[in-house]
Design a protein around this motif. Structure first.
Motif, PDB file in Angstrom:
ATOM      1  N   THR A   1      -8.799  -2.817   3.826  1.00  0.00           N
ATOM      2  CA  THR A   1      -9.017  -1.930   2.683  1.00  0.00           C
ATOM      3  C   THR A   1     -10.015  -0.760   3.284  1.00  0.00           C
ATOM      4  O   THR A   1     -10.648  -0.853   4.378  1.00  0.00           O
ATOM      5  CB  THR A   1     -10.039  -2.252   1.684  1.00  0.00           C
ATOM      6  OG1 THR A   1     -11.145  -3.089   1.966  1.00  0.00           O
ATOM      7  CG2 THR A   1      -9.147  -3.483   0.962  1.00  0.00           C
ATOM      8  N   GLU A   2     -10.042   0.594   2.544  1.00  0.00           N
ATOM      9  CA  GLU A   2     -10.848   1.692   2.952  1.00  0.00           C
ATOM     10  C   GLU A   2     -11.328   2.277   1.659  1.00  0.00           C
ATOM     11  O   GLU A   2     -10.957   1.887   0.816  1.00  0.00           O
ATOM     12  CB  GLU A   2      -9.852   2.801   3.653  1.00  0.00           C
ATOM     13  CG  GLU A   2      -9.367   2.395   4.954  1.00  0.00           C
ATOM     14  CD  GLU A   2      -8.359   3.326   5.461  1.00  0.00           C
ATOM     15  OE1 GLU A   2      -8.411   4.363   4.886  1.00  0.00           O
ATOM     16  OE2 GLU A   2      -7.936   3.255   6.610  1.00  0.00           O
ATOM     17  N   LEU A   3     -12.504   3.069   1.783  1.00  0.00           N
ATOM     18  CA  LEU A   3     -13.382   3.424   0.786  1.00  0.00           C
ATOM     19  C   LEU A   3     -12.667   4.336  -0.322  1.00  0.00           C
ATOM     20  O   LEU A   3     -12.768   4.310  -1.421  1.00  0.00           O
ATOM     21  CB  LEU A   3     -14.593   4.255   1.201  1.00  0.00           C
ATOM     22  CG  LEU A   3     -15.452   4.711   0.121  1.00  0.00           C
ATOM     23  CD1 LEU A   3     -16.088   3.684  -0.518  1.00  0.00           C
ATOM     24  CD2 LEU A   3     -16.669   5.447   0.889  1.00  0.00           C
ATOM     25  N   LYS A   4     -11.709   5.158   0.374  1.00  0.00           N
ATOM     26  CA  LYS A   4     -11.083   5.930  -0.554  1.00  0.00           C
ATOM     27  C   LYS A   4      -9.746   5.153  -1.357  1.00  0.00           C
ATOM     28  O   LYS A   4      -8.813   5.850  -2.085  1.00  0.00           O
ATOM     29  CB  LYS A   4     -10.311   7.232   0.331  1.00  0.00           C
ATOM     30  CG  LYS A   4     -11.392   8.061   1.023  1.00  0.00           C
ATOM     31  CD  LYS A   4     -10.642   9.242   1.691  1.00  0.00           C
ATOM     32  CE  LYS A   4     -11.635  10.141   2.125  1.00  0.00           C
ATOM     33  NZ  LYS A   4     -11.123  11.350   2.968  1.00  0.00           N
ATOM     34  N   GLN A   5      -9.475   3.849  -0.977  1.00  0.00           N
ATOM     35  CA  GLN A   5      -8.388   3.304  -1.639  1.00  0.00           C
ATOM     36  C   GLN A   5      -8.658   2.940  -3.203  1.00  0.00           C
ATOM     37  O   GLN A   5      -9.566   2.461  -3.289  1.00  0.00           O
ATOM     38  CB  GLN A   5      -7.773   2.063  -0.898  1.00  0.00           C
ATOM     39  CG  GLN A   5      -7.262   2.718   0.652  1.00  0.00           C
ATOM     40  CD  GLN A   5      -6.932   1.535   1.388  1.00  0.00           C
ATOM     41  OE1 GLN A   5      -7.241   0.357   1.253  1.00  0.00           O
ATOM     42  NE2 GLN A   5      -6.162   1.771   2.678  1.00  0.00           N
ATOM     43  N   VAL A   6      -7.642   2.720  -3.884  1.00  0.00           N
ATOM     44  CA  VAL A   6      -7.631   2.119  -5.161  1.00  0.00           C
ATOM     45  C   VAL A   6      -6.684   0.999  -5.258  1.00  0.00           C
ATOM     46  O   VAL A   6      -5.804   0.986  -4.512  1.00  0.00           O
ATOM     47  CB  VAL A   6      -7.429   3.220  -6.415  1.00  0.00           C
ATOM     48  CG1 VAL A   6      -8.257   4.318  -6.074  1.00  0.00           C
ATOM     49  CG2 VAL A   6      -5.774   3.722  -6.257  1.00  0.00           C
ATOM     50  N   ALA A   7      -6.774   0.166  -6.196  1.00  0.00           N
ATOM     51  CA  ALA A   7      -6.049  -1.114  -6.415  1.00  0.00           C
ATOM     52  C   ALA A   7      -5.564  -0.902  -8.013  1.00  0.00           C
ATOM     53  O   ALA A   7      -6.144  -0.936  -8.910  1.00  0.00           O
ATOM     54  CB  ALA A   7      -6.692  -2.144  -6.230  1.00  0.00           C
TER      55      ALA A   7
ATOM     56  N   LEU B   1       0.855  -1.394  -0.131  1.00  0.00           N
ATOM     57  CA  LEU B   1       0.159  -0.199  -0.016  1.00  0.00           C
ATOM     58  C   LEU B   1       0.761   1.140  -0.062  1.00  0.00           C
ATOM     59  O   LEU B   1       1.722   1.546   0.715  1.00  0.00           O
ATOM     60  CB  LEU B   1      -0.835   0.077   1.295  1.00  0.00           C
ATOM     61  CG  LEU B   1      -1.942   1.169   1.447  1.00  0.00           C
ATOM     62  CD1 LEU B   1      -2.777   1.385   0.183  1.00  0.00           C
ATOM     63  CD2 LEU B   1      -2.694   1.266   2.813  1.00  0.00           C
ATOM     64  N   GLU B   2       0.687   2.006  -0.973  1.00  0.00           N
ATOM     65  CA  GLU B   2       1.546   3.076  -1.133  1.00  0.00           C
ATOM     66  C   GLU B   2       0.442   4.475  -1.070  1.00  0.00           C
ATOM     67  O   GLU B   2      -0.431   4.552  -1.800  1.00  0.00           O
ATOM     68  CB  GLU B   2       2.027   3.546  -2.421  1.00  0.00           C
ATOM     69  CG  GLU B   2       3.492   2.806  -2.376  1.00  0.00           C
ATOM     70  CD  GLU B   2       4.274   2.998  -3.742  1.00  0.00           C
ATOM     71  OE1 GLU B   2       3.874   3.906  -4.661  1.00  0.00           O
ATOM     72  OE2 GLU B   2       5.425   2.595  -3.827  1.00  0.00           O
ATOM     73  N   GLY B   3       0.363   4.981   0.165  1.00  0.00           N
ATOM     74  CA  GLY B   3      -0.482   6.279   0.340  1.00  0.00           C
ATOM     75  C   GLY B   3      -2.234   5.714   0.281  1.00  0.00           C
ATOM     76  O   GLY B   3      -2.362   4.866   1.180  1.00  0.00           O
ATOM     77  N   LYS B   4      -2.701   6.001  -0.914  1.00  0.00           N
ATOM     78  CA  LYS B   4      -4.126   5.449  -0.837  1.00  0.00           C
ATOM     79  C   LYS B   4      -4.289   4.296  -2.209  1.00  0.00           C
ATOM     80  O   LYS B   4      -5.381   4.010  -2.390  1.00  0.00           O
ATOM     81  CB  LYS B   4      -5.124   6.589  -1.354  1.00  0.00           C
ATOM     82  CG  LYS B   4      -5.136   7.429  -0.032  1.00  0.00           C
ATOM     83  CD  LYS B   4      -6.137   8.734  -0.584  1.00  0.00           C
ATOM     84  CE  LYS B   4      -6.134   9.776   0.560  1.00  0.00           C
ATOM     85  NZ  LYS B   4      -7.296  10.970   0.064  1.00  0.00           N
TER      86      LYS B   4
END
Length: 463
Positions: free
Chosen positions: A333-339, A312-315
Protein backbone atom coordinates in the motif's frame (compact mmCIF):
# COMPACT_ATOMS: atom_id res chain seq x y z
CA UNK A 1 -23.96 20.91 -48.89
CA UNK A 2 -26.50 23.08 -50.74
CA UNK A 3 -29.36 21.29 -48.97
CA UNK A 4 -27.71 21.88 -45.60
CA UNK A 5 -27.27 25.60 -46.32
CA UNK A 6 -30.90 25.83 -47.39
CA UNK A 7 -32.06 24.19 -44.16
CA UNK A 8 -29.96 26.56 -42.08
CA UNK A 9 -31.39 29.57 -43.93
CA UNK A 10 -34.91 28.36 -43.22
CA UNK A 11 -34.06 27.86 -39.56
CA UNK A 12 -32.70 31.43 -39.31
CA UNK A 13 -35.81 32.77 -41.00
CA UNK A 14 -38.03 30.96 -38.50
CA UNK A 15 -36.11 32.37 -35.57
CA UNK A 16 -36.31 35.90 -36.97
CA UNK A 17 -40.10 35.59 -37.22
CA UNK A 18 -40.49 34.68 -33.56
CA UNK A 19 -42.44 37.25 -31.56
CA UNK A 20 -40.84 38.95 -28.55
CA UNK A 21 -43.58 38.32 -25.92
CA UNK A 22 -42.68 37.43 -22.32
CA UNK A 23 -43.81 33.83 -22.53
CA UNK A 24 -44.25 32.44 -26.02
CA UNK A 25 -45.25 33.31 -29.54
CA UNK A 26 -48.87 34.02 -30.19
CA UNK A 27 -48.62 31.69 -33.16
CA UNK A 28 -48.05 28.02 -32.41
CA UNK A 29 -47.65 27.06 -36.04
CA UNK A 30 -44.41 25.83 -37.56
CA UNK A 31 -43.51 29.43 -38.50
CA UNK A 32 -42.77 30.40 -34.89
CA UNK A 33 -40.85 28.96 -31.98
CA UNK A 34 -41.95 29.80 -28.45
CA UNK A 35 -39.67 32.26 -26.74
CA UNK A 36 -39.11 29.96 -23.80
CA UNK A 37 -38.05 27.18 -26.21
CA UNK A 38 -35.51 29.59 -27.71
CA UNK A 39 -34.26 30.39 -24.20
CA UNK A 40 -33.88 26.68 -23.52
CA UNK A 41 -31.94 26.32 -26.77
CA UNK A 42 -29.61 29.04 -25.51
CA UNK A 43 -29.04 26.97 -22.36
CA UNK A 44 -28.25 23.94 -24.53
CA UNK A 45 -25.82 25.96 -26.64
CA UNK A 46 -24.12 27.49 -23.58
CA UNK A 47 -23.63 25.58 -20.31
CA UNK A 48 -24.74 22.20 -21.70
CA UNK A 49 -22.42 22.42 -24.71
CA UNK A 50 -19.50 23.39 -22.43
CA UNK A 51 -20.27 20.46 -20.10
CA UNK A 52 -20.41 17.93 -22.96
CA UNK A 53 -17.21 19.36 -24.46
CA UNK A 54 -15.22 18.99 -21.24
CA UNK A 55 -16.78 15.56 -20.62
CA UNK A 56 -15.49 14.40 -24.01
CA UNK A 57 -12.04 15.63 -23.01
CA UNK A 58 -12.23 13.72 -19.71
CA UNK A 59 -13.48 10.69 -21.68
CA UNK A 60 -14.44 7.25 -20.40
CA UNK A 61 -17.47 6.87 -18.17
CA UNK A 62 -17.85 10.64 -17.80
CA UNK A 63 -18.28 11.05 -21.56
CA UNK A 64 -20.86 8.25 -21.75
CA UNK A 65 -22.74 9.75 -18.81
CA UNK A 66 -22.74 13.18 -20.46
CA UNK A 67 -24.30 11.72 -23.60
CA UNK A 68 -27.14 10.33 -21.48
CA UNK A 69 -27.61 13.69 -19.75
CA UNK A 70 -27.73 15.43 -23.13
CA UNK A 71 -30.36 12.95 -24.34
CA UNK A 72 -32.46 13.72 -21.26
CA UNK A 73 -32.22 17.46 -21.90
CA UNK A 74 -33.30 16.94 -25.52
CA UNK A 75 -36.30 14.91 -24.31
CA UNK A 76 -37.16 17.86 -22.07
CA UNK A 77 -36.84 20.25 -24.99
CA UNK A 78 -39.30 18.12 -26.97
CA UNK A 79 -41.80 18.42 -24.09
CA UNK A 80 -41.31 22.21 -23.98
CA UNK A 81 -42.13 22.42 -27.69
CA UNK A 82 -45.29 20.34 -27.13
CA UNK A 83 -46.31 22.62 -24.24
CA UNK A 84 -45.78 25.72 -26.37
CA UNK A 85 -48.17 24.38 -29.02
CA UNK A 86 -50.82 22.65 -26.91
CA UNK A 87 -53.07 23.34 -23.97
CA UNK A 88 -52.44 21.54 -20.69
CA UNK A 89 -53.62 17.90 -20.85
CA UNK A 90 -55.26 15.65 -18.28
CA UNK A 91 -53.06 14.09 -15.62
CA UNK A 92 -52.81 10.65 -17.24
CA UNK A 93 -51.87 12.14 -20.65
CA UNK A 94 -49.25 14.36 -18.99
CA UNK A 95 -47.71 11.31 -17.31
CA UNK A 96 -47.32 9.68 -20.71
CA UNK A 97 -45.61 12.81 -22.04
CA UNK A 98 -43.17 12.67 -19.11
CA UNK A 99 -42.11 9.09 -19.80
CA UNK A 100 -39.16 9.86 -22.13
CA UNK A 101 -37.65 12.17 -19.51
CA UNK A 102 -38.37 9.68 -16.75
CA UNK A 103 -36.71 6.84 -18.62
CA UNK A 104 -33.62 8.91 -19.37
CA UNK A 105 -33.17 9.88 -15.73
CA UNK A 106 -33.41 6.21 -14.80
CA UNK A 107 -30.75 5.37 -17.38
CA UNK A 108 -28.35 7.93 -15.91
CA UNK A 109 -28.83 6.54 -12.41
CA UNK A 110 -28.52 2.91 -13.53
CA UNK A 111 -25.23 3.72 -15.27
CA UNK A 112 -23.79 4.89 -11.95
CA UNK A 113 -24.94 1.73 -10.17
CA UNK A 114 -23.41 -0.51 -12.84
CA UNK A 115 -20.05 1.29 -12.65
CA UNK A 116 -19.36 1.52 -8.94
CA UNK A 117 -15.78 0.48 -9.56
CA UNK A 118 -15.16 3.40 -11.92
CA UNK A 119 -12.15 5.62 -11.25
CA UNK A 120 -14.49 8.56 -11.78
CA UNK A 121 -17.24 7.29 -9.48
CA UNK A 122 -17.57 10.69 -7.78
CA UNK A 123 -18.34 12.26 -11.17
CA UNK A 124 -20.98 9.62 -11.89
CA UNK A 125 -22.48 10.09 -8.43
CA UNK A 126 -22.67 13.89 -8.75
CA UNK A 127 -24.64 13.54 -11.98
CA UNK A 128 -26.79 10.68 -10.74
CA UNK A 129 -27.83 12.52 -7.58
CA UNK A 130 -28.81 15.71 -9.40
CA UNK A 131 -30.28 14.43 -12.67
CA UNK A 132 -33.83 14.16 -11.17
CA UNK A 133 -33.83 17.97 -11.56
CA UNK A 134 -35.08 17.29 -15.10
CA UNK A 135 -38.38 16.43 -13.46
CA UNK A 136 -39.04 20.11 -12.64
CA UNK A 137 -41.68 20.15 -15.40
CA UNK A 138 -43.94 18.13 -13.07
CA UNK A 139 -43.11 20.04 -9.87
CA UNK A 140 -45.72 22.81 -9.77
CA UNK A 141 -46.00 25.20 -8.02
CA UNK A 142 -42.28 25.41 -7.07
CA UNK A 143 -40.14 23.96 -9.86
CA UNK A 144 -37.21 26.32 -9.21
CA UNK A 145 -36.63 25.31 -5.56
CA UNK A 146 -36.90 21.66 -6.63
CA UNK A 147 -34.00 22.09 -9.06
CA UNK A 148 -31.94 23.77 -6.32
CA UNK A 149 -32.65 20.89 -3.96
CA UNK A 150 -31.43 18.37 -6.55
CA UNK A 151 -28.34 20.50 -7.22
CA UNK A 152 -27.50 20.56 -3.52
CA UNK A 153 -27.63 16.76 -3.53
CA UNK A 154 -24.69 16.74 -5.95
CA UNK A 155 -22.53 19.03 -3.80
CA UNK A 156 -21.23 16.22 -1.59
CA UNK A 157 -19.61 14.55 -4.60
CA UNK A 158 -18.55 17.70 -6.47
CA UNK A 159 -16.74 18.86 -3.33
CA UNK A 160 -14.91 15.54 -3.27
CA UNK A 161 -13.83 16.06 -6.88
CA UNK A 162 -12.62 19.59 -6.14
CA UNK A 163 -10.72 18.40 -3.09
CA UNK A 164 -9.07 15.57 -5.03
CA UNK A 165 -8.13 17.51 -8.19
CA UNK A 166 -7.87 21.13 -7.02
CA UNK A 167 -4.11 21.38 -7.47
CA UNK A 168 -3.72 18.32 -9.70
CA UNK A 169 -5.98 18.53 -12.76
CA UNK A 170 -7.64 21.82 -13.74
CA UNK A 171 -9.82 20.03 -16.30
CA UNK A 172 -11.66 18.17 -13.54
CA UNK A 173 -12.30 21.45 -11.73
CA UNK A 174 -13.63 22.99 -14.95
CA UNK A 175 -15.88 19.96 -15.36
CA UNK A 176 -17.48 20.59 -11.95
CA UNK A 177 -18.03 24.27 -12.73
CA UNK A 178 -19.53 23.49 -16.15
CA UNK A 179 -21.87 20.84 -14.80
CA UNK A 180 -23.17 22.90 -11.88
CA UNK A 181 -23.69 25.90 -14.17
CA UNK A 182 -26.31 23.89 -16.08
CA UNK A 183 -28.56 23.73 -13.03
CA UNK A 184 -27.79 27.32 -11.99
CA UNK A 185 -28.83 28.57 -15.43
CA UNK A 186 -31.85 26.27 -15.42
CA UNK A 187 -33.06 27.83 -12.16
CA UNK A 188 -32.81 31.29 -13.71
CA UNK A 189 -34.62 30.03 -16.82
CA UNK A 190 -37.46 28.55 -14.75
CA UNK A 191 -37.78 31.73 -12.69
CA UNK A 192 -38.27 33.77 -15.88
CA UNK A 193 -40.54 31.50 -17.92
CA UNK A 194 -42.07 28.81 -15.66
CA UNK A 195 -42.14 30.35 -12.16
CA UNK A 196 -45.05 28.28 -10.82
CA UNK A 197 -44.88 25.35 -13.21
CA UNK A 198 -44.58 24.40 -16.85
CA UNK A 199 -46.25 27.08 -19.02
CA UNK A 200 -48.76 25.69 -21.54
CA UNK A 201 -50.23 27.38 -24.57
CA UNK A 202 -53.57 29.15 -24.11
CA UNK A 203 -54.57 28.17 -27.65
CA UNK A 204 -54.19 25.13 -29.82
CA UNK A 205 -55.44 21.59 -29.17
CA UNK A 206 -55.23 19.90 -25.80
CA UNK A 207 -52.06 17.82 -25.58
CA UNK A 208 -52.50 14.06 -25.75
CA UNK A 209 -50.20 11.17 -24.97
CA UNK A 210 -49.28 10.93 -28.64
CA UNK A 211 -48.61 14.63 -29.14
CA UNK A 212 -45.44 15.26 -31.11
CA UNK A 213 -43.30 18.36 -31.14
CA UNK A 214 -42.85 20.11 -34.46
CA UNK A 215 -39.29 19.58 -35.66
CA UNK A 216 -36.95 22.42 -34.79
CA UNK A 217 -33.16 22.50 -34.92
CA UNK A 218 -31.66 22.43 -31.39
CA UNK A 219 -29.04 25.00 -30.49
CA UNK A 220 -26.61 22.42 -29.17
CA UNK A 221 -24.91 19.46 -30.86
CA UNK A 222 -27.01 16.62 -32.21
CA UNK A 223 -28.06 14.27 -29.40
CA UNK A 224 -27.41 10.53 -29.32
CA UNK A 225 -30.43 8.21 -29.52
CA UNK A 226 -32.47 8.61 -26.35
CA UNK A 227 -31.77 5.96 -23.83
CA UNK A 228 -33.67 4.81 -20.85
CA UNK A 229 -35.06 8.50 -17.47
CA UNK A 230 -36.97 9.38 -13.37
CA UNK A 231 -39.90 7.14 -12.85
CA UNK A 232 -42.97 8.87 -14.25
CA UNK A 233 -44.83 11.22 -11.99
CA UNK A 234 -47.45 9.30 -10.02
CA UNK A 235 -50.85 9.41 -11.61
CA UNK A 236 -53.58 10.53 -9.26
CA UNK A 237 -57.26 10.59 -10.02
CA UNK A 238 -57.70 14.14 -8.75
CA UNK A 239 -61.40 14.25 -9.59
CA UNK A 240 -62.25 11.09 -7.64
CA UNK A 241 -60.04 12.06 -4.71
CA UNK A 242 -61.50 15.55 -4.39
CA UNK A 243 -65.04 14.15 -4.57
CA UNK A 244 -64.26 11.62 -1.82
CA UNK A 245 -62.71 14.31 0.37
CA UNK A 246 -65.71 16.59 -0.12
CA UNK A 247 -68.08 13.83 0.90
CA UNK A 248 -65.98 13.03 3.98
CA UNK A 249 -65.84 16.66 5.13
CA UNK A 250 -69.58 17.00 4.54
CA UNK A 251 -70.19 14.06 6.88
CA UNK A 252 -67.85 15.44 9.53
CA UNK A 253 -69.44 18.89 9.41
CA UNK A 254 -72.79 17.38 10.39
CA UNK A 255 -71.55 17.30 13.98
CA UNK A 256 -73.72 15.22 16.28
CA UNK A 257 -76.09 14.52 13.41
CA UNK A 258 -73.54 12.17 11.95
CA UNK A 259 -74.84 9.40 14.24
CA UNK A 260 -78.48 9.82 13.19
CA UNK A 261 -78.17 7.12 10.54
CA UNK A 262 -76.87 4.47 12.95
CA UNK A 263 -79.15 1.56 13.89
CA UNK A 264 -79.83 0.87 17.57
CA UNK A 265 -78.45 -2.44 18.87
CA UNK A 266 -80.72 -4.05 21.47
CA UNK A 267 -79.52 -6.35 24.27
CA UNK A 268 -80.65 -9.52 22.47
CA UNK A 269 -78.33 -8.62 19.59
CA UNK A 270 -75.22 -8.32 21.81
CA UNK A 271 -73.08 -11.47 22.13
CA UNK A 272 -72.00 -10.72 25.72
CA UNK A 273 -75.66 -10.55 26.80
CA UNK A 274 -76.97 -13.28 24.51
CA UNK A 275 -74.47 -16.21 24.53
CA UNK A 276 -76.61 -18.12 22.03
CA UNK A 277 -75.33 -15.80 19.31
CA UNK A 278 -71.81 -17.19 19.78
CA UNK A 279 -72.94 -20.66 18.79
CA UNK A 280 -74.43 -19.53 15.51
CA UNK A 281 -72.51 -20.18 12.30
CA UNK A 282 -70.90 -17.59 10.13
CA UNK A 283 -67.47 -16.13 9.95
CA UNK A 284 -66.00 -14.61 13.06
CA UNK A 285 -63.87 -11.52 12.52
CA UNK A 286 -61.04 -11.26 14.98
CA UNK A 287 -59.31 -8.20 13.55
CA UNK A 288 -56.82 -7.82 10.80
CA UNK A 289 -54.30 -10.56 10.19
CA UNK A 290 -50.69 -9.77 10.98
CA UNK A 291 -48.59 -8.71 8.04
CA UNK A 292 -46.52 -11.44 6.45
CA UNK A 293 -43.91 -10.66 3.88
CA UNK A 294 -44.71 -12.23 0.51
CA UNK A 295 -42.46 -15.09 -0.47
CA UNK A 296 -40.21 -14.16 -3.35
CA UNK A 297 -41.05 -15.91 -6.56
CA UNK A 298 -38.49 -18.40 -7.75
CA UNK A 299 -36.50 -17.11 -10.65
CA UNK A 300 -35.93 -19.82 -13.20
CA UNK A 301 -33.00 -17.89 -14.68
CA UNK A 302 -31.21 -16.07 -11.85
CA UNK A 303 -28.72 -13.45 -12.93
CA UNK A 304 -25.14 -14.76 -12.80
CA UNK A 305 -23.02 -13.69 -9.85
CA UNK A 306 -20.39 -11.10 -10.52
CA UNK A 307 -16.87 -12.54 -10.29
CA UNK A 308 -14.83 -11.85 -7.14
CA UNK A 309 -12.30 -9.09 -7.53
CA UNK A 310 -9.20 -7.92 -5.66
CA UNK A 311 -7.04 -5.59 -7.74
CA UNK A 312 -5.41 -2.18 -7.84
CA UNK A 313 -6.78 0.28 -10.42
CA UNK A 314 -4.69 3.40 -10.46
CA UNK A 315 -4.83 4.55 -6.84
CA UNK A 316 -7.90 2.52 -5.87
CA UNK A 317 -7.88 -0.98 -4.40
CA UNK A 318 -11.07 -2.74 -5.50
CA UNK A 319 -12.31 -5.64 -3.37
CA UNK A 320 -15.67 -6.82 -4.68
CA UNK A 321 -18.08 -9.78 -4.59
CA UNK A 322 -15.93 -11.86 -2.22
CA UNK A 323 -17.75 -14.71 -0.44
CA UNK A 324 -16.38 -16.95 2.34
CA UNK A 325 -12.88 -15.59 1.76
CA UNK A 326 -11.03 -15.53 5.09
CA UNK A 327 -7.51 -14.68 3.96
CA UNK A 328 -7.82 -11.51 1.88
CA UNK A 329 -4.73 -9.33 2.33
CA UNK A 330 -3.64 -6.02 0.81
CA UNK A 331 -0.01 -5.46 1.74
CA UNK A 332 1.67 -3.30 -0.90
CA UNK A 333 0.00 0.00 0.00
CA UNK A 334 0.85 3.66 -0.44
CA UNK A 335 -0.35 6.81 1.30
CA UNK A 336 -2.28 8.12 -1.73
CA UNK A 337 -4.21 4.89 -2.28
CA UNK A 338 -7.82 4.23 -1.25
CA UNK A 339 -9.68 0.95 -0.75
CA UNK A 340 -13.26 0.32 -1.91
CA UNK A 341 -14.84 -2.87 -0.57
CA UNK A 342 -18.18 -3.71 -2.20
CA UNK A 343 -20.64 -6.55 -1.67
CA UNK A 344 -18.39 -8.89 0.28
CA UNK A 345 -19.97 -11.58 2.49
CA UNK A 346 -18.60 -13.84 5.25
CA UNK A 347 -15.07 -12.66 4.54
CA UNK A 348 -12.07 -11.17 6.30
CA UNK A 349 -9.84 -8.45 4.84
CA UNK A 350 -6.54 -7.19 6.23
CA UNK A 351 -4.97 -3.97 4.92
CA UNK A 352 -1.34 -3.44 5.90
CA UNK A 353 0.55 -0.18 5.92
CA UNK A 354 -0.78 3.38 5.73
CA UNK A 355 -3.60 4.21 3.30
CA UNK A 356 -5.69 7.30 2.53
CA UNK A 357 -9.24 5.99 3.10
CA UNK A 358 -11.36 2.83 3.23
CA UNK A 359 -15.01 2.42 2.20
CA UNK A 360 -17.17 -0.62 3.01
CA UNK A 361 -20.32 -0.61 0.88
CA UNK A 362 -23.13 -3.18 0.96
CA UNK A 363 -21.09 -5.76 2.88
CA UNK A 364 -22.43 -8.46 5.18
CA UNK A 365 -20.60 -10.32 7.96
CA UNK A 366 -17.28 -8.81 6.97
CA UNK A 367 -14.24 -8.46 9.20
CA UNK A 368 -11.80 -5.63 8.42
CA UNK A 369 -8.40 -5.19 10.07
CA UNK A 370 -6.17 -2.30 9.05
CA UNK A 371 -3.05 -0.53 10.29
CA UNK A 372 -3.35 3.22 9.62
CA UNK A 373 -5.76 5.46 7.72
CA UNK A 374 -5.01 9.16 7.31
CA UNK A 375 -8.49 10.14 6.09
CA UNK A 376 -11.72 8.33 6.91
CA UNK A 377 -13.18 4.83 7.17
CA UNK A 378 -16.74 4.76 5.82
CA UNK A 379 -19.23 1.95 6.44
CA UNK A 380 -22.35 2.27 4.27
CA UNK A 381 -25.41 0.05 3.71
CA UNK A 382 -23.80 -2.87 5.51
CA UNK A 383 -24.77 -5.44 8.11
CA UNK A 384 -22.92 -7.30 10.87
CA UNK A 385 -19.44 -5.93 10.20
CA UNK A 386 -16.45 -5.79 12.49
CA UNK A 387 -13.67 -3.24 12.09
CA UNK A 388 -10.40 -3.32 14.03
CA UNK A 389 -7.88 -0.49 14.09
CA UNK A 390 -4.30 -1.56 14.74
CA UNK A 391 -2.76 1.90 14.40
CA UNK A 392 -4.48 5.28 14.01
CA UNK A 393 -7.56 6.62 12.22
CA UNK A 394 -9.06 10.12 12.68
CA UNK A 395 -12.68 9.41 11.69
CA UNK A 396 -15.01 6.44 11.26
CA UNK A 397 -18.38 7.07 9.59
CA UNK A 398 -21.25 4.56 9.96
CA UNK A 399 -24.29 5.16 7.76
CA UNK A 400 -27.36 2.97 7.10
CA UNK A 401 -25.75 0.00 8.80
CA UNK A 402 -27.24 -2.57 11.18
CA UNK A 403 -24.70 -4.23 13.42
CA UNK A 404 -21.21 -2.76 13.60
CA UNK A 405 -18.40 -3.46 16.09
CA UNK A 406 -15.43 -1.08 16.10
CA UNK A 407 -12.28 -2.24 17.92
CA UNK A 408 -10.01 0.72 18.68
CA UNK A 409 -6.32 0.57 19.48
CA UNK A 410 -4.73 2.54 22.31
CA UNK A 411 -3.29 5.01 19.80
CA UNK A 412 -6.69 5.62 18.15
CA UNK A 413 -8.77 6.47 21.23
CA UNK A 414 -9.19 10.04 19.96
CA UNK A 415 -11.00 8.77 16.85
CA UNK A 416 -14.31 10.49 16.00
CA UNK A 417 -17.20 8.12 15.24
CA UNK A 418 -20.05 9.65 13.23
CA UNK A 419 -23.23 7.59 12.79
CA UNK A 420 -26.56 8.08 11.04
CA UNK A 421 -29.56 5.81 10.37
CA UNK A 422 -27.73 2.87 11.96
CA UNK A 423 -28.36 0.42 14.82
CA UNK A 424 -26.57 -2.11 17.03
CA UNK A 425 -23.29 -0.20 17.02
CA UNK A 426 -20.65 -0.92 19.64
CA UNK A 427 -17.19 0.53 20.27
CA UNK A 428 -14.67 -1.69 22.05
CA UNK A 429 -11.93 0.04 24.07
CA UNK A 430 -8.70 -1.82 24.93
CA UNK A 431 -7.81 -2.40 28.57
CA UNK A 432 -4.41 -2.74 30.22
CA UNK A 433 -4.90 -6.50 30.45
CA UNK A 434 -5.21 -6.87 26.68
CA UNK A 435 -8.98 -7.35 26.67
CA UNK A 436 -11.69 -5.00 25.37
CA UNK A 437 -14.49 -3.21 27.16
CA UNK A 438 -17.62 -2.81 25.05
CA UNK A 439 -19.61 0.44 24.92
CA UNK A 440 -22.83 0.80 22.89
CA UNK A 441 -23.26 3.82 20.62
CA UNK A 442 -26.52 5.64 21.55
CA UNK A 443 -29.44 5.12 19.18
CA UNK A 444 -32.28 6.83 21.08
CA UNK A 445 -32.43 10.56 21.71
CA UNK A 446 -34.67 13.13 23.35
CA UNK A 447 -35.24 16.56 21.80
CA UNK A 448 -36.82 19.50 23.66
CA UNK A 449 -37.37 23.19 22.94
CA UNK A 450 -35.59 25.37 25.51
CA UNK A 451 -37.24 28.59 24.39
CA UNK A 452 -34.56 29.49 21.84
CA UNK A 453 -33.47 26.31 20.11
CA UNK A 454 -33.89 22.54 20.02
CA UNK A 455 -31.70 20.67 22.49
CA UNK A 456 -31.03 16.98 21.87
CA UNK A 457 -29.66 14.62 24.51
CA UNK A 458 -29.12 10.90 24.72
CA UNK A 459 -32.01 8.99 26.27
CA UNK A 460 -31.00 6.59 29.00
CA UNK A 461 -33.16 3.46 28.78
CA UNK A 462 -33.91 2.07 32.20
CA UNK A 463 -33.96 -1.70 32.37
Amino acid sequence: MERLVERLEKAVERLENVCQGPGMCGDSSAKGVAQYVQAFDALLAGPVAEYTKISREVGGDVQKHAEMVHAGLMSERALLVVASQHQQPAENAFSELLKPISEQIQAVQNFREKNRGSKLFNHLSAVSESIPALGWVAMAPKPGPYVKEMTDAAMFYTNRILKEYKDVDKKQVDWVKAYLSIWTELQAYIKEYHTTGLTWSKTGPVATAGAKAAPAPPAGPAPPPPGPPPPPAPVSSSTDDSASRSALFAQINRGEGITSGLRHVSDDMKTHKNPALKNQGGPVRSGPKPFTAPKPACNANPSPKAPPLLELEGKKWRVENQENATNLVISDTELKQVAYVFKCTNSTLQIKGKINSITLDNCKKLGLVFDDVVGIVEIINSRDVKVQVMGKVPTISINKTDGCHVYLSKSSLDCEIVSAKSSEMNVLIPTDGGDFTEFPVPEQFKTVWNGQKLVTTVTEIAG
